[in-house]
Design an enzyme around this catalytic site. Structure first.
Site, short mmCIF file in Angstrom:
data_model
loop_
_atom_site.label_atom_id
_atom_site.label_comp_id
_atom_site.label_asym_id
_atom_site.label_seq_id
_atom_site.Cartn_x
_atom_site.Cartn_y
_atom_site.Cartn_z
N ASP A 50 0.66 -1.23 0.16
CA ASP A 50 -0.10 -0.08 0.10
C ASP A 50 0.60 1.27 0.00
O ASP A 50 1.75 1.35 0.82
CB ASP A 50 -0.93 -0.01 1.27
CG ASP A 50 -1.98 0.78 1.22
OD1 ASP A 50 -1.51 2.16 1.75
OD2 ASP A 50 -3.10 0.85 0.46
N ARG A 51 0.58 2.23 -0.91
CA ARG A 51 1.40 3.38 -1.13
C ARG A 51 1.23 4.44 -0.06
O ARG A 51 2.10 4.95 0.37
CB ARG A 51 1.08 3.99 -2.46
CG ARG A 51 1.86 3.47 -3.88
CD ARG A 51 0.97 1.95 -4.08
NE ARG A 51 -0.37 2.13 -4.43
CZ ARG A 51 -1.09 0.87 -4.64
NH1 ARG A 51 -0.89 -0.01 -4.33
NH2 ARG A 51 -2.42 1.37 -4.96
N CYS A 85 -0.90 4.25 -12.56
CA CYS A 85 -1.17 4.68 -11.11
C CYS A 85 -0.34 5.95 -10.94
O CYS A 85 1.02 5.76 -10.92
CB CYS A 85 -0.75 3.42 -10.05
SG CYS A 85 -0.99 4.05 -8.51
N ASN A 86 -1.07 6.91 -10.73
CA ASN A 86 -0.10 8.06 -10.22
C ASN A 86 0.79 8.12 -8.98
O ASN A 86 1.96 8.39 -8.99
CB ASN A 86 -1.11 9.43 -10.20
CG ASN A 86 -1.66 9.80 -11.75
OD1 ASN A 86 -1.16 10.43 -12.37
ND2 ASN A 86 -2.79 9.26 -12.02
N THR A 87 -0.14 7.72 -7.94
CA THR A 87 0.55 7.55 -6.74
C THR A 87 1.91 7.02 -6.53
O THR A 87 2.95 7.18 -6.10
CB THR A 87 -0.16 7.03 -5.46
OG1 THR A 87 -1.54 7.79 -5.59
CG2 THR A 87 0.09 7.29 -4.23
N ALA A 88 1.97 5.62 -7.27
CA ALA A 88 3.05 4.82 -7.47
C ALA A 88 4.30 5.54 -8.03
O ALA A 88 5.47 5.14 -7.86
CB ALA A 88 2.65 3.60 -8.02
N THR A 129 -5.03 11.40 -5.08
CA THR A 129 -4.84 10.72 -3.73
C THR A 129 -4.32 11.80 -2.80
O THR A 129 -3.36 12.48 -3.28
CB THR A 129 -4.23 9.61 -3.74
OG1 THR A 129 -2.97 9.48 -3.92
CG2 THR A 129 -4.84 8.53 -4.63
N LYS A 168 -12.48 2.34 -6.40
CA LYS A 168 -11.61 1.11 -6.34
C LYS A 168 -12.36 -0.08 -5.59
O LYS A 168 -12.00 -1.13 -5.93
CB LYS A 168 -10.42 1.54 -5.34
CG LYS A 168 -9.48 2.18 -5.74
CD LYS A 168 -8.31 2.52 -4.76
CE LYS A 168 -7.03 3.18 -5.17
NZ LYS A 168 -6.10 2.56 -6.06
N CYS A 199 -5.17 10.79 -10.78
CA CYS A 199 -5.47 9.53 -10.07
C CYS A 199 -6.17 8.58 -11.30
O CYS A 199 -7.43 9.27 -11.77
CB CYS A 199 -6.09 9.54 -8.98
SG CYS A 199 -6.76 7.93 -8.43
#
Lengths: 235, 235
Positions: A50-51, A85-88, A129, A168, A199
């Site tokens: 989990d980021r 995935c942007n957050t990653a 996010t 999600k 996102c």
């Protein structure tokens, strides 16, 4: 004619956004027959650590997992990599350092698409996010093109995060779309000249029709750059 | 609790059907969060040699390509394989012989789903590629459960093939859906008690609402069996 490049996709974060990305690549590919399409190798792995927990110091870094995924895709034949995935993208440098093939960066693709979509926009409304926002991924990238990301207050950011978790969990019906349009209205009312879905869950419930100002999907921006790059050196 | 199995997907035949299959797996997975979903490794390769040309003796067999794809997916971590294309199941035995992991057979999944959907049906209306029909894949499998596949005349079979090529070329609008409903009506009028979409492009433009009798999608049948199998030995 040399073949188009094989595209490796780091995915599963989340899986619905991954398949939406793959379908967007398909839609943006100039093709008349099945054989004209790109070869995609996709690892849709919802088991990436989990980021958000990692950002809070409450879980392991996803970096080793993502680097292993990237190397496995290259071993399987990928000529170029991307990640839906942007957050990653907090871990994009680790991926770049871990492989010898190009990595097409979603944050950069999205910023360039926003510049094209709204050349005169000075202020960006970002739907992303909380972890992406706190990591400053888009603020830094937009600053390099002289644009400012409008900060959301804590309550509005919490509403964005709630929306992302609904998507999600598989909820993409009209009730959730109405919430997305309402959320997108606020930064536009506050002065943003362009809305960026930073996102990959957001474009599943929001498009340009739901926005008062130009709308840029990070999914579509990355897919377009991937298609352009994959066909670029066919001779 | 042991982890669910990693699912390898042989895809790209065509790519739109592959992503539809992946989304169907997602939809049929009992999940509340991203982490509850299955890990899918997908090779969407539109460069698999043409199955129809091979059947006519006008092109190379896809078997070596498919076996190499299957082995590469196993090398990348797949615990079980499946293939989102009915016609390519002509080469299912080669794939089974080439790897040591289970291969979930789309033809078998679809036949079993048809038996569940229409327990008393004796006659099956099959919408499939001409190559799938000529190879007798469904006729043999349905014969084992005492059902007969209604033969289409050459003109109607040509209409099915034309429909499939339209979908492969990206046309899935209402005009093509209307054609699909019209095509599905004919076997029902001729006595079929169940309509089987034995080609993964068909469910992109046809569902149970377009049929006069129970409708079985090979995409959904395989996806359901894949989900059941992947979670089956979590202890």
């Amino acid at each position: 004619m040399s073949r188009a490049k094989v595209v490796g996709v780091l995915g599963g974060m989340g899986p619905a956004a991954t398949w939406d990305f793959c379908q967007t690549v398909l839609r943006l590919t100039p093709a008349n027959t099945e054989q004209d399409h790109l070869r995609l190798l996709v690892d849709s792995d919802p088991g990436v650590p989990d980021r958000h927990a990692a950002m809070r110091g409450e879980g392991p870094s996803p970096a080793p997992h993502l680097v292993a995924m990237a190397r496995s895709l290259v071993d399987a034949g990928a000529d170029v990599l991307c990640m839906a995935c942007n957050t990653a993208h907090m871990y994009a440098d680790a991926i770049r350092d871990g492989v010898s093939v190009p990595f097409i960066d979603m944050i950069e693709s999205t910023v360039q698409a926003a510049v094209r979509a709204a050349p005169d926009a000075a202020t960006v409304g970002l739907l992303a996010t909380t972890t992406t926002v706190e990591a400053g991924l888009y603020q830094a990238a937009f600053a390099r093109v002289d644009r400012t990301v409008l900060p959301l207050d804590a309550e509005r950011q919490a509403a964005v995060m709630d929306l992302i978790f609904r998507v999600k969990a598989g909820h993409t019906g009209e009730d959730v779309r109405a919430i997305a349009r309402e959320i997108a209205r606020e930064p536009a009312d506050a002065g943003a000249n362009v809305i960026v879905a930073g996102c990959t869950e957001i474009p599943l419930v929001l498009n340009e029709e739901g926005c008062l100002v130009p709308f840029v999907s990070s999914t579509e921006a990355l897919a377009q750059d991937v298609v352009n790059f994959a066909f670029s050196s066919r001779g």
